[in-house]
Design an enzyme around this catalytic site. Sequence first.
Site, PDB file in Angstrom:
ATOM      1  N   ASP A  47       0.823  -1.204   0.000  1.00 58.81           N
ATOM      2  CA  ASP A  47       0.000   0.000   0.000  1.00 58.81           C
ATOM      3  C   ASP A  47       0.864   1.263   0.000  1.00 58.81           C
ATOM      4  O   ASP A  47       1.599   1.518   0.963  1.00 58.81           O
ATOM      5  CB  ASP A  47      -0.900  -0.028   1.251  1.00 58.81           C
ATOM      6  CG  ASP A  47      -2.079   0.910   1.129  1.00 58.81           C
ATOM      7  OD1 ASP A  47      -2.112   1.716   0.182  1.00 58.81           O
ATOM      8  OD2 ASP A  47      -2.971   0.834   1.985  1.00 58.81           O
ATOM      9  N   ASP A  48       0.790   2.032  -1.061  1.00 60.52           N
ATOM     10  CA  ASP A  48       1.507   3.313  -1.167  1.00 60.52           C
ATOM     11  C   ASP A  48       3.025   3.139  -1.272  1.00 60.52           C
ATOM     12  O   ASP A  48       3.778   4.028  -0.870  1.00 60.52           O
ATOM     13  CB  ASP A  48       1.196   4.238   0.019  1.00 60.52           C
ATOM     14  CG  ASP A  48      -0.243   4.705   0.072  1.00 60.52           C
ATOM     15  OD1 ASP A  48      -1.050   4.254  -0.757  1.00 60.52           O
ATOM     16  OD2 ASP A  48      -0.559   5.530   0.952  1.00 60.52           O
ATOM     17  N   CYS A  86      -5.917   4.042  -3.346  1.00 56.45           N
ATOM     18  CA  CYS A  86      -6.097   2.684  -2.818  1.00 56.45           C
ATOM     19  C   CYS A  86      -7.293   1.899  -3.351  1.00 56.45           C
ATOM     20  O   CYS A  86      -7.133   0.839  -3.968  1.00 56.45           O
ATOM     21  CB  CYS A  86      -6.204   2.757  -1.294  1.00 56.45           C
ATOM     22  SG  CYS A  86      -4.887   3.704  -0.504  1.00 56.45           S
ATOM     23  N   ARG A  90      -7.567  -1.410  -6.166  1.00 56.52           N
ATOM     24  CA  ARG A  90      -7.997  -2.767  -5.783  1.00 56.52           C
ATOM     25  C   ARG A  90      -9.146  -3.236  -6.672  1.00 56.52           C
ATOM     26  O   ARG A  90      -9.211  -4.415  -7.063  1.00 56.52           O
ATOM     27  CB  ARG A  90      -8.410  -2.772  -4.302  1.00 56.52           C
ATOM     28  CG  ARG A  90      -7.189  -2.732  -3.405  1.00 56.52           C
ATOM     29  CD  ARG A  90      -7.406  -2.020  -2.076  1.00 56.52           C
ATOM     30  NE  ARG A  90      -6.188  -1.271  -1.770  1.00 56.52           N
ATOM     31  CZ  ARG A  90      -5.138  -1.789  -1.143  1.00 56.52           C
ATOM     32  NH1 ARG A  90      -5.187  -2.994  -0.651  1.00 56.52           N
ATOM     33  NH2 ARG A  90      -4.040  -1.072  -0.966  1.00 56.52           N
ATOM     34  N   LYS A 139      -5.754  -5.448   3.756  1.00 58.78           N
ATOM     35  CA  LYS A 139      -6.644  -4.318   3.466  1.00 58.78           C
ATOM     36  C   LYS A 139      -7.584  -4.652   2.313  1.00 58.78           C
ATOM     37  O   LYS A 139      -7.149  -5.115   1.266  1.00 58.78           O
ATOM     38  CB  LYS A 139      -5.779  -3.106   3.105  1.00 58.78           C
ATOM     39  CG  LYS A 139      -6.550  -1.908   2.599  1.00 58.78           C
ATOM     40  CD  LYS A 139      -5.634  -0.711   2.506  1.00 58.78           C
ATOM     41  CE  LYS A 139      -6.224   0.416   1.704  1.00 58.78           C
ATOM     42  NZ  LYS A 139      -5.373   1.618   1.756  1.00 58.78           N
ATOM     43  N   HIS A 141     -10.881  -2.455   1.330  1.00 60.19           N
ATOM     44  CA  HIS A 141     -11.168  -1.121   0.772  1.00 60.19           C
ATOM     45  C   HIS A 141     -12.033  -1.148  -0.489  1.00 60.19           C
ATOM     46  O   HIS A 141     -11.865  -0.326  -1.389  1.00 60.19           O
ATOM     47  CB  HIS A 141      -9.877  -0.326   0.519  1.00 60.19           C
ATOM     48  CG  HIS A 141     -10.071   1.121   0.880  1.00 60.19           C
ATOM     49  ND1 HIS A 141      -9.061   2.058   0.875  1.00 60.19           N
ATOM     50  CD2 HIS A 141     -11.185   1.786   1.252  1.00 60.19           C
ATOM     51  CE1 HIS A 141      -9.531   3.221   1.224  1.00 60.19           C
ATOM     52  NE2 HIS A 141     -10.830   3.082   1.462  1.00 60.19           N
ATOM     53  N   SER A 164      -8.466   1.653   4.893  1.00 68.68           N
ATOM     54  CA  SER A 164      -7.101   2.109   5.171  1.00 68.68           C
ATOM     55  C   SER A 164      -6.830   2.164   6.667  1.00 68.68           C
ATOM     56  O   SER A 164      -7.729   2.452   7.471  1.00 68.68           O
ATOM     57  CB  SER A 164      -6.863   3.496   4.574  1.00 68.68           C
ATOM     58  OG  SER A 164      -6.822   3.421   3.180  1.00 68.68           O
ATOM     59  N   HIS A 261       1.467   2.136   4.137  1.00 75.46           N
ATOM     60  CA  HIS A 261       0.541   3.275   4.218  1.00 75.46           C
ATOM     61  C   HIS A 261       0.681   3.897   5.615  1.00 75.46           C
ATOM     62  O   HIS A 261       0.778   3.169   6.608  1.00 75.46           O
ATOM     63  CB  HIS A 261      -0.885   2.743   4.011  1.00 75.46           C
ATOM     64  CG  HIS A 261      -1.940   3.791   3.819  1.00 75.46           C
ATOM     65  ND1 HIS A 261      -2.338   4.630   4.841  1.00 75.46           N
ATOM     66  CD2 HIS A 261      -2.694   4.109   2.746  1.00 75.46           C
ATOM     67  CE1 HIS A 261      -3.302   5.416   4.380  1.00 75.46           C
ATOM     68  NE2 HIS A 261      -3.538   5.124   3.107  1.00 75.46           N
ATOM     69  N   ASP A 313      -0.233  -0.701  -4.785  1.00 74.47           N
ATOM     70  CA  ASP A 313      -1.531  -0.189  -5.260  1.00 74.47           C
ATOM     71  C   ASP A 313      -1.466   1.208  -5.867  1.00 74.47           C
ATOM     72  O   ASP A 313      -2.350   1.597  -6.615  1.00 74.47           O
ATOM     73  CB  ASP A 313      -2.574  -0.221  -4.130  1.00 74.47           C
ATOM     74  CG  ASP A 313      -2.298   0.797  -3.037  1.00 74.47           C
ATOM     75  OD1 ASP A 313      -1.126   1.199  -2.849  1.00 74.47           O
ATOM     76  OD2 ASP A 313      -3.257   1.205  -2.356  1.00 74.47           O
ATOM     77  N   ASN A 314      -0.442   1.967  -5.524  1.00 75.25           N
ATOM     78  CA  ASN A 314      -0.282   3.316  -6.089  1.00 75.25           C
ATOM     79  C   ASN A 314       1.084   3.851  -5.656  1.00 75.25           C
ATOM     80  O   ASN A 314       1.813   3.194  -4.926  1.00 75.25           O
ATOM     81  CB  ASN A 314      -1.404   4.275  -5.646  1.00 75.25           C
ATOM     82  CG  ASN A 314      -1.630   4.318  -4.150  1.00 75.25           C
ATOM     83  OD1 ASN A 314      -2.634   3.788  -3.665  1.00 75.25           O
ATOM     84  ND2 ASN A 314      -0.711   4.895  -3.401  1.00 75.25           N
ATOM     85  N   LYS A 334       1.430   9.586  -5.185  1.00 77.01           N
ATOM     86  CA  LYS A 334       0.041   9.153  -4.986  1.00 77.01           C
ATOM     87  C   LYS A 334      -0.967  10.284  -5.218  1.00 77.01           C
ATOM     88  O   LYS A 334      -0.751  11.415  -4.789  1.00 77.01           O
ATOM     89  CB  LYS A 334      -0.101   8.640  -3.557  1.00 77.01           C
ATOM     90  CG  LYS A 334      -1.516   8.307  -3.119  1.00 77.01           C
ATOM     91  CD  LYS A 334      -1.528   7.753  -1.707  1.00 77.01           C
ATOM     92  CE  LYS A 334      -2.947   7.487  -1.226  1.00 77.01           C
ATOM     93  NZ  LYS A 334      -2.974   6.829   0.088  1.00 77.01           N
TER      94      LYS A 334
HETATM   95 MG    MG Z   1      -2.648   2.973  -1.455  1.00 74.75          MG
END
Ligand code: MG
Length: 497
Positions: A47-48, A86, A90, A139, A141, A164, A261, A313-314, A334
């Site tokens: 994540d991130d 996020c 997904r 996660k 989301h 998140s 994240h 994811d980003n 992001k």
């Molecule tokens: Mg993310």
Amino acid sequence: MKNKVFYYGYRAISKGMIFATISCLYGCGHTQKTSKVSPNIIVIFTDDQGYGDLGCYGSPNIHTPNIDLMAAGGMRFTSFYAAPFCGPSRAQLLTGCYPPRVGHARNPGPSSPYGLNPNELTIAEVLQNQGYATKCIGKWHLGDAPEFLPTQQGFDSYFGIPYSNDMWKYHPNMPPKMDEDSLMLAIRSRATYTGFAGQGSYYPLGKGFPNDLPLMIDEEIIELNPDQQQLTDRYTESALDFITKQNKNPFFLYLAFSMPHVPLFVSEKYAGKSYRGLYGDAIMELDGSVGRIMGLIKDLGLDNNTLIIYTSDNGPWLQYGIDGGSAGPLRAGKGTLYEGGIRVPAIFRWPGKIPSGSISGLLSGNLDIFPTLVGLAGVKIPMDRAIDGRDLWPVLSGKSTMSPHNFFHYMGGSREGEANYLGIRDDRWKLMVNVDSSGVLVAKELYNLGTDVGERFNRLTQQPEIATRLRMEAQKFYDELSKNIRPAGQLSIASNN
Ligand code: MG
């Protein structure tokens, strides 16, 4: 498959019924499994994490020996795209569609009436239908209402946090309280020191999240505000346990870590271990988890029949200063549609099937994971709906040196039913656009990603023919997408109460 009744506004439908229908549409006639053995599949989704945050992607200060080893034994992509944040990313990964197409182009917060529409077909549903054991860890989301949870989207079981890890009452934008506890004080103090997002319009002060953070098994909350220092390890233990217990069917494990994240946490074992502060420590702990999973797969003799995918994811959340990652040579992070926002690390490893130590710069993205995995499971790609992703297997197996995509499209956040179209790229050129009030795309910036991956030089005035060619392709896609946006999952008023 649970046969639960869902309520969407004016109609009640049985998901089991719909899935059976879908299965027949693309299944009954031509989904016989091929003679090849279906591989076990593990998708590790961080994540991130930025493009530049792994050793094998050039990080100068984060040591990731296990992930580097995974890359050395597989294929590493350098033009692989996620979505800018996020939830949409997904949705894109699990459905193979650009997020607006499935009505999921923004992040659902706690208790949101929206989620990924259960009518959408996820990778997990296809694989579950093919006899795979399926598990989601981490996660989610894609909506935290019971109707939208992983167990309703093709996963046999779930363990994790449904959104998140900063969507809780300890978000730094929550207003000070008279009796702040030590965790609130620590997080507020760190955010003041590092910087944090939303010091304007995003998560405005006092309009954050008053809720506790739930940790769930399937549809049940088992803890509130779990110790996040143990979260990566607990997810990993759950993954190892799931893998160990599989002895008959192929399995699909979707392991979506909450780290890195913000707010960042690491276990004691990794605290202070990197040269990149808390962020680097968190990545090193993820690297340790990848090493443990690869080790178990090898010990169980599953190495030659298991595809492992690692991606993010980003891009990095740069507003968090040293607690945000690095996009390496790419511009911004992001939330933006510059390369740093959505171009992410991506590694695919399957010994004997994917050429080891290979690197691909071909246009690709997490929207290709759905059609690729569906193909590997011996199922034809569904024909009853538009799917934007393409089967990457010819590239992964070394049989093709051509991207299955002529173009990739850039889309920002938008409300359900809308598409916020912002750009297009081909194998070399990227055009960023605005959409005017009559739906016509207007060229804004043009970059030659072949020579200027950092997007420093806008070539719009020098290369008008290229801009025109790309704008016309973009308009064609935008017009088609706008007509074919599918509905988001939305709770009816009755079920929302
Ligand atoms: Mg993310």
